[in-house]
Design an enzyme around this catalytic site. Structure first.
Site, PDB file in Angstrom:
ATOM      1  N   HIS A  17      39.089  14.593  35.942  1.00 49.94           N
ATOM      2  CA  HIS A  17      39.241  15.201  37.263  1.00 49.94           C
ATOM      3  C   HIS A  17      40.240  16.361  37.238  1.00 49.94           C
ATOM      4  O   HIS A  17      41.424  16.150  36.972  1.00 49.94           O
ATOM      5  CB  HIS A  17      39.745  14.126  38.228  1.00 49.94           C
ATOM      6  CG  HIS A  17      39.897  14.565  39.627  1.00 49.94           C
ATOM      7  ND1 HIS A  17      41.099  14.491  40.297  1.00 49.94           N
ATOM      8  CD2 HIS A  17      39.010  15.097  40.502  1.00 49.94           C
ATOM      9  CE1 HIS A  17      40.941  14.935  41.532  1.00 49.94           C
ATOM     10  NE2 HIS A  17      39.692  15.309  41.683  1.00 49.94           N
ATOM     11  N   ARG A  18      39.730  17.555  37.499  1.00 47.32           N
ATOM     12  CA  ARG A  18      40.531  18.795  37.397  1.00 47.32           C
ATOM     13  C   ARG A  18      41.060  18.929  35.962  1.00 47.32           C
ATOM     14  O   ARG A  18      42.153  19.462  35.755  1.00 47.32           O
ATOM     15  CB  ARG A  18      41.668  18.825  38.426  1.00 47.32           C
ATOM     16  CG  ARG A  18      41.238  18.455  39.841  1.00 47.32           C
ATOM     17  CD  ARG A  18      42.392  18.528  40.851  1.00 47.32           C
ATOM     18  NE  ARG A  18      42.033  17.866  42.104  1.00 47.32           N
ATOM     19  CZ  ARG A  18      42.831  17.645  43.122  1.00 47.32           C
ATOM     20  NH1 ARG A  18      44.076  18.077  43.077  1.00 47.32           N
ATOM     21  NH2 ARG A  18      42.420  17.028  44.211  1.00 47.32           N
ATOM     22  N   GLU A  44      35.648  17.715  35.528  1.00 51.07           N
ATOM     23  CA  GLU A  44      35.378  18.165  36.888  1.00 51.07           C
ATOM     24  C   GLU A  44      36.355  19.275  37.174  1.00 51.07           C
ATOM     25  O   GLU A  44      37.524  19.199  36.768  1.00 51.07           O
ATOM     26  CB  GLU A  44      35.568  17.001  37.868  1.00 51.07           C
ATOM     27  CG  GLU A  44      35.218  17.297  39.299  1.00 51.07           C
ATOM     28  CD  GLU A  44      36.368  17.733  40.196  1.00 51.07           C
ATOM     29  OE1 GLU A  44      36.133  17.920  41.388  1.00 51.07           O
ATOM     30  OE2 GLU A  44      37.524  17.890  39.691  1.00 51.07           O
ATOM     31  N   ASP A  46      37.317  22.613  40.250  1.00 53.42           N
ATOM     32  CA  ASP A  46      37.072  23.143  41.592  1.00 53.42           C
ATOM     33  C   ASP A  46      37.035  24.661  41.539  1.00 53.42           C
ATOM     34  O   ASP A  46      37.876  25.286  40.864  1.00 53.42           O
ATOM     35  CB  ASP A  46      38.207  22.714  42.531  1.00 53.42           C
ATOM     36  CG  ASP A  46      38.435  21.209  42.507  1.00 53.42           C
ATOM     37  OD1 ASP A  46      37.529  20.470  42.912  1.00 53.42           O
ATOM     38  OD2 ASP A  46      39.525  20.787  42.065  1.00 53.42           O
ATOM     39  N   HIS A  59      42.006  24.036  43.274  1.00 55.95           N
ATOM     40  CA  HIS A  59      41.583  23.071  44.295  1.00 55.95           C
ATOM     41  C   HIS A  59      41.860  23.560  45.705  1.00 55.95           C
ATOM     42  O   HIS A  59      41.018  23.434  46.593  1.00 55.95           O
ATOM     43  CB  HIS A  59      42.305  21.740  44.055  1.00 55.95           C
ATOM     44  CG  HIS A  59      41.973  20.711  45.080  1.00 55.95           C
ATOM     45  ND1 HIS A  59      42.666  20.599  46.272  1.00 55.95           N
ATOM     46  CD2 HIS A  59      41.005  19.757  45.121  1.00 55.95           C
ATOM     47  CE1 HIS A  59      42.140  19.618  46.986  1.00 55.95           C
ATOM     48  NE2 HIS A  59      41.131  19.093  46.305  1.00 55.95           N
ATOM     49  N   GLU A 119      32.684  21.790  41.022  1.00 56.85           N
ATOM     50  CA  GLU A 119      32.728  21.482  42.457  1.00 56.85           C
ATOM     51  C   GLU A 119      32.939  22.760  43.243  1.00 56.85           C
ATOM     52  O   GLU A 119      33.983  23.427  43.124  1.00 56.85           O
ATOM     53  CB  GLU A 119      33.843  20.477  42.790  1.00 56.85           C
ATOM     54  CG  GLU A 119      33.768  20.128  44.273  1.00 56.85           C
ATOM     55  CD  GLU A 119      34.929  19.349  44.834  1.00 56.85           C
ATOM     56  OE1 GLU A 119      35.673  18.694  44.069  1.00 56.85           O
ATOM     57  OE2 GLU A 119      35.087  19.416  46.072  1.00 56.85           O
ATOM     58  N   LYS A 121      33.993  24.560  46.277  1.00 57.64           N
ATOM     59  CA  LYS A 121      34.790  24.379  47.488  1.00 57.64           C
ATOM     60  C   LYS A 121      34.316  25.391  48.538  1.00 57.64           C
ATOM     61  O   LYS A 121      34.006  26.536  48.206  1.00 57.64           O
ATOM     62  CB  LYS A 121      36.276  24.617  47.196  1.00 57.64           C
ATOM     63  CG  LYS A 121      36.931  23.526  46.358  1.00 57.64           C
ATOM     64  CD  LYS A 121      36.987  22.205  47.075  1.00 57.64           C
ATOM     65  CE  LYS A 121      37.782  21.146  46.315  1.00 57.64           C
ATOM     66  NZ  LYS A 121      37.538  19.788  46.851  1.00 57.64           N
ATOM     67  N   ASP A 241      41.739  11.163  36.664  1.00 58.03           N
ATOM     68  CA  ASP A 241      42.789  12.084  36.218  1.00 58.03           C
ATOM     69  C   ASP A 241      43.219  11.799  34.777  1.00 58.03           C
ATOM     70  O   ASP A 241      43.879  12.626  34.154  1.00 58.03           O
ATOM     71  CB  ASP A 241      44.042  11.929  37.109  1.00 58.03           C
ATOM     72  CG  ASP A 241      43.785  12.278  38.560  1.00 58.03           C
ATOM     73  OD1 ASP A 241      42.985  13.188  38.839  1.00 58.03           O
ATOM     74  OD2 ASP A 241      44.408  11.619  39.434  1.00 58.03           O
TER      75      ASP A 241
END
Ligand code: G3P
Ligand code: MG
Length: 248
Positions: A17-18, A44, A46, A59, A119, A121, A241
């Protein structure tokens, strides 16, 4: 703790995640490198547009939390964003990291052998969905053969527009807790994947998604114990994470 593969996700179903944002500054090349070092196959990340229409990997809709700079993405050019330090806020060891563009990130992922859940945004400063999705398409179009791409978003319109452009890519609808009519909303995109908050998981829903051939990944879970009862019911993957806690 570490969960063995018999009661955990397949290795390629652990998304960092990120990047590995528990151990390196989120959405930076350092975080993606850390994910690869932890054994992850997917990250992943953003994306959002800068004032001059470049996709940057971040993000928030401002640089305040994750860089040395201040200001809203809608007021900053990609060159200005690139000039800020994107690592020291996390730890002095990461001083010099930058907020990368999506194009730079796609190139780095190829070198790292990573695939990406991009992702999209949707922020108030985005003026045109058409510009947003066409820019995503252009950037991911330069990916290495080693890099697979999937798209996720809380905005169904972004997924609909991306599906029109890239019908071969997996589209994941993001919900904290899926609405009652999740099946109809997915069909309207069309998408066959849900990414949902792990605390909203239920065995009953997973049995229904499995029956309908819908994939479900859970975010953002850093404790394998929380998911143990869901793998057998059909949970597909996890967005975490700290990928090493799921990868051993
Ligand atoms: O993809 C899951 C997760 O990233 C969605 O929430 O706010 O961390 O982008 P957020
Ligand atoms: Mg995200």
């Amino acid at each position: 703790m570490t969960v063995q593969s018999s009661i955990g996700p397949a290795r390629h179903e652990v998304q960092a995640h990120r990047g590995a944002s528990a151990i390196a500054p989120e959405n930076t090349i350092a975080a993606f490198r850390a994910a690869a070092e932890a054994g992850a196959k997917w990250v992943e990340l953003d994306v959002a547009l800068s004032a001059d229409g470049t996709l940057v990997v971040i993000h928030d809709d401002s640089v305040d939390r994750t860089s040395s700079g201040t200001g809203s993405l809608g007021d900053l050019t990609a060159a200005q964003i690139s000039g800020f330090d994107g690592g020291a806020w996390f730890d002095a060891r990461f001083t010099g990291e930058r907020i990368p563009t999506l194009a730079e990130t796609i190139a780095a992922l190829g070198e790292l052998g990573l695939s990406a859940n991009v992702e999209i945004k949707q922020h108030k400063h985005h003026k045109s969905l058409d510009q947003l999705v066409h820019t995503v398409q252009a950037d991911i179009g330069r990916r290495s053969a080693k890099t697979d791409i999937m798209i996720s978003s809380f905005d169904p319109e972004a997924l609909k527009a991306m599906h029109q452009l890239e019908p071969g890519l997996e589209m994941a609808m993001l919900w904290g807790r899926p609405p009652e009519d999740w099946a109809e909303q997915l069909a309207a995109i069309p998408a066959t994947t849900i990414h949902m908050h792990f605390k909203a998981l239920s065995i009953g829903m997973l049995e229904e998604t499995t029956r309908r051939g819908i994939k479900v990944r859970a975010w953002t879970c850093n404790d394998p114990v929380q998911l143990v009862s869901f793998w057998g019911a059909g949970l597909t993957g996890v967005i975490t994470d700290d990928p090493k806690v799921f990868l051993g």
